[in-house]
Design a protein around this motif. Structure first.
Motif, PDB file in Angstrom:
ATOM      1  N   LYS A 147       3.126   4.407  -4.100  1.00 31.93           N
ATOM      2  CA  LYS A 147       3.939   4.500  -4.882  1.00 31.93           C
ATOM      3  C   LYS A 147       5.230   3.875  -4.758  1.00 31.93           C
ATOM      4  O   LYS A 147       5.901   3.709  -5.746  1.00 31.93           O
ATOM      5  N   TYR A 148       5.805   3.929  -3.479  1.00 30.62           N
ATOM      6  CA  TYR A 148       7.026   3.507  -3.042  1.00 30.62           C
ATOM      7  C   TYR A 148       7.148   2.292  -2.445  1.00 30.62           C
ATOM      8  O   TYR A 148       8.067   1.409  -2.774  1.00 30.62           O
ATOM      9  N   VAL A 149       6.446   1.960  -1.394  1.00 30.45           N
ATOM     10  CA  VAL A 149       6.639   0.951  -0.483  1.00 30.45           C
ATOM     11  C   VAL A 149       6.171  -0.375  -1.051  1.00 30.45           C
ATOM     12  O   VAL A 149       6.783  -1.539  -1.371  1.00 30.45           O
ATOM     13  N   ASN A 150       4.995  -0.300  -1.397  1.00 35.27           N
ATOM     14  CA  ASN A 150       4.181  -1.606  -1.988  1.00 35.27           C
ATOM     15  C   ASN A 150       3.699  -1.389  -3.430  1.00 35.27           C
ATOM     16  O   ASN A 150       2.503  -0.889  -3.790  1.00 35.27           O
ATOM     17  N   THR A 151       4.619  -1.231  -4.332  1.00 36.27           N
ATOM     18  CA  THR A 151       4.605  -0.903  -5.818  1.00 36.27           C
ATOM     19  C   THR A 151       3.586  -1.554  -6.544  1.00 36.27           C
ATOM     20  O   THR A 151       2.795  -1.347  -7.464  1.00 36.27           O
ATOM     21  N   ASP A 152       3.217  -3.046  -5.916  1.00 42.36           N
ATOM     22  CA  ASP A 152       2.473  -3.849  -6.882  1.00 42.36           C
ATOM     23  C   ASP A 152       1.063  -3.960  -6.150  1.00 42.36           C
ATOM     24  O   ASP A 152       0.143  -4.865  -6.410  1.00 42.36           O
ATOM     25  N   TYR A 153       0.769  -2.984  -5.242  1.00 41.94           N
ATOM     26  CA  TYR A 153      -0.494  -2.887  -4.490  1.00 41.94           C
ATOM     27  C   TYR A 153      -1.831  -2.736  -5.561  1.00 41.94           C
ATOM     28  O   TYR A 153      -2.913  -3.238  -5.782  1.00 41.94           O
ATOM     29  N   VAL A 154      -1.475  -1.796  -6.616  1.00 40.55           N
ATOM     30  CA  VAL A 154      -2.618  -1.592  -7.610  1.00 40.55           C
ATOM     31  C   VAL A 154      -2.743  -2.611  -8.422  1.00 40.55           C
ATOM     32  O   VAL A 154      -4.214  -3.262  -8.537  1.00 40.55           O
ATOM     33  N   ASN A 155      -1.912  -3.461  -8.683  1.00 37.04           N
ATOM     34  CA  ASN A 155      -1.999  -4.844  -9.406  1.00 37.04           C
ATOM     35  C   ASN A 155      -2.749  -5.767  -8.470  1.00 37.04           C
ATOM     36  O   ASN A 155      -3.358  -6.606  -9.315  1.00 37.04           O
ATOM     37  N   GLN A 156      -2.436  -5.993  -7.229  1.00 38.40           N
ATOM     38  CA  GLN A 156      -2.825  -6.894  -6.295  1.00 38.40           C
ATOM     39  C   GLN A 156      -4.660  -6.502  -6.187  1.00 38.40           C
ATOM     40  O   GLN A 156      -5.432  -7.408  -6.482  1.00 38.40           O
ATOM     41  N   MET A 157      -4.874  -5.404  -6.238  1.00 38.60           N
ATOM     42  CA  MET A 157      -6.440  -4.972  -6.056  1.00 38.60           C
ATOM     43  C   MET A 157      -6.963  -5.025  -7.528  1.00 38.60           C
ATOM     44  O   MET A 157      -7.988  -5.687  -7.426  1.00 38.60           O
TER      45      MET A 157
END
Length: 171
Positions: free
Chosen positions: A93-103
């Motif tokens: 939610k806060y550190v790697n906000t683009d994580y969901v988009n990468q997955m």
């Protein structure tokens, strides 16, 4: 502080430190990333073992039932699971906000390379979006730690249980 809380917190912070190191060094994209979870598993197993051992030998006078040992192991794994789940929630939610988009991008590429239909791609993306959402990561962290902890706790409880030698001979 209870023995379970003490060992759960220590192991939880060790696990979070290890996970932070892995994320900081971007191990998820290297060969080291394949082996990094094994140390977390080892930390969990050692924490459960130590909590049961110390509860049996120091708190219970060398006697512990299977049920007490299993409960101790489950409490330790629950505390670690809460810490790991919370960490994953904050990370996504806060550190790697683009994580969901990468997955999602990775899953889309996988489905397209597999010649999947658009409907299959859309269902796959919906599943990835749910799994890698902050709440999905929280439940994943808690759930996997609890399931693994349950297996370890049951095995350790079976091995480490001790009964009173002569329960009828009390002084």
């Amino acid at each position: 502080m209870s023995r379970e809380l003490q060992y759960g917190m220590i192991a939880g912070f060790l696990t979070l430190g290890w996970m932070s190191l892995g994320y900081f060094l971007h191990w998820e994209s290297t060969v080291m990333g394949q082996y990094a979870p094994y140390l977390s598993l080892f930390i969990l197993a050692v924490a459960i073992y130590a909590a049961i051992l110390y509860k049996r030998d120091r708190d219970k006078g060398g006697v512990i039932t299977f049920r007490e040992a299993a409960t101790t192991g489950m409490v330790v794994s629950f505390i670690i699971g809460l810490m790991v789940g919370s960490y994953l929630l904050v990370y996504v939610k806060y550190v790697n906000t683009d994580y969901v988009n990468q997955m999602i991008a990775s899953a889309t590429e996988y489905y397209k390379n597999g010649k999947a239909s658009q409907e299959q791609v859309d269902k796959g993306i919906a599943g990835v979006r749910a799994m890698y959402s902050p709440f999905g990561q929280f439940t994943y962290g808690v759930g996997t730690t609890m399931m693994t902890g349950l297996l370890i706790a049951l095995l350790m409880s079976l091995i480490m249980q001790r009964k009173e030698k002569n329960p009828g001979l009390k002084n």
